[in-house]
Design an enzyme around this catalytic site. Sequence first.
Site, PDB file in Angstrom:
ATOM      1  CB  CYS A  73      37.396  43.042  34.894  1.00 14.14           C
ATOM      2  SG  CYS A  73      37.494  41.337  34.849  1.00 14.14           S
ATOM      3  CG  ASP A 131      33.005  41.335  40.741  1.00 15.44           C
ATOM      4  OD1 ASP A 131      32.454  40.271  40.153  1.00 15.44           O
ATOM      5  OD2 ASP A 131      34.196  40.945  41.323  1.00 15.44           O
ATOM      6  CG  ASN A 187      40.653  37.987  31.915  1.00 11.44           C
ATOM      7  OD1 ASN A 187      41.632  37.440  31.231  1.00 11.44           O
ATOM      8  ND2 ASN A 187      39.763  38.791  31.004  1.00 11.44           N
ATOM      9  CB  CYS A 238      32.506  38.301  35.726  1.00 12.86           C
ATOM     10  SG  CYS A 238      32.262  36.988  36.683  1.00 12.86           S
ATOM     11  NE  ARG A 239      33.942  43.259  37.133  1.00  9.23           N
ATOM     12  CZ  ARG A 239      34.418  44.000  38.007  1.00  9.23           C
ATOM     13  NH1 ARG A 239      34.284  45.188  38.474  1.00  9.23           N
ATOM     14  NH2 ARG A 239      35.585  43.577  38.455  1.00  9.23           N
ATOM     15  CB  SER A 240      37.683  42.333  31.294  1.00 11.44           C
ATOM     16  OG  SER A 240      38.378  40.941  31.758  1.00 11.44           O
TER      17      SER A 240
HETATM   18  P1  4NP Z   1      35.572  39.828  37.375  1.00 13.56           P
HETATM   19  O1  4NP Z   1      34.930  39.216  38.439  1.00 13.56           O
HETATM   20  O2  4NP Z   1      36.673  40.863  37.862  1.00 13.56           O
HETATM   21  O3  4NP Z   1      34.462  40.481  36.882  1.00 13.56           O
HETATM   22  O4  4NP Z   1      36.405  38.880  36.673  1.00 13.56           O
HETATM   23  C1  4NP Z   1      35.714  38.606  39.614  1.00 13.56           C
HETATM   24  C2  4NP Z   1      35.578  37.179  39.672  1.00 13.56           C
HETATM   25  C3  4NP Z   1      36.239  36.424  40.586  1.00 13.56           C
HETATM   26  C4  4NP Z   1      36.838  37.241  41.633  1.00 13.56           C
HETATM   27  C5  4NP Z   1      37.072  38.572  41.549  1.00 13.56           C
HETATM   28  C6  4NP Z   1      36.474  39.402  40.446  1.00 13.56           C
HETATM   29  N1  4NP Z   1      37.650  36.470  42.443  1.00 13.56           N
HETATM   30  O5  4NP Z   1      38.563  36.988  43.267  1.00 13.56           O
HETATM   31  O6  4NP Z   1      37.620  35.471  42.590  1.00 13.56           O
END
Ligand code: 4NP
Length: 157
Positions: free
Chosen positions: A7, A126, A10, A12-14
């Site tokens: 994702c 997200d 790294n 939340c989703r992955s």
């Molecule tokens: P993820 O979510 O891609 O599912 O881990 C996110 C969490 C934080 C951020 C971006 C995506 N961020 O930019 O802080």
Amino acid sequence: MKILFVCLGNICRSPAAEGVFLHQLVERELNEHFVVDSAGTGGWHVGNPADRRMQAAANRRGIQLPSCARQISLDDLSEFDLILTMDDANLAAVTSLASEAGRRATAKIKPILSYTSQFSETEVPDPYYGGEEGFEHVLDLLENACSNLLDDLSPPA
Ligand code: 4NP
């Protein structure tokens, strides 16, 4: 077989996909046959555990998220057999990295939701800036997709 979930951050989703898939592997007694990891296309959260809201939602379903955030590297394109992306931006970023790696990039790259049978969405949203229901929905999507993925990878004898 080596599988990498990807994702953006790294956190939340992955990590959730990694935890859900690991949980299902243990349930089906298949964990010895797989190496599972997750990574982000971005590097902002390197070294961090999964977001505590994502961990709490997973724990309520009896799922642990062992991830420590890292950024995807060129080597991952040859190290892993299958790379599963959460959204279109992740898919574009990993595909671009694969062209950079050239012939060394042997991994198959696919959107995780190409495996869903219960949802019409093509991207895992997200959940980072939303409420609790967003984290639950991520898990609903991933539980369905990972279960079908595992059916695909381990057809009944
Ligand atoms: P993820 O979510 O891609 O599912 O881990 C996110 C969490 C934080 C951020 C971006 C995506 N961020 O930019 O802080």
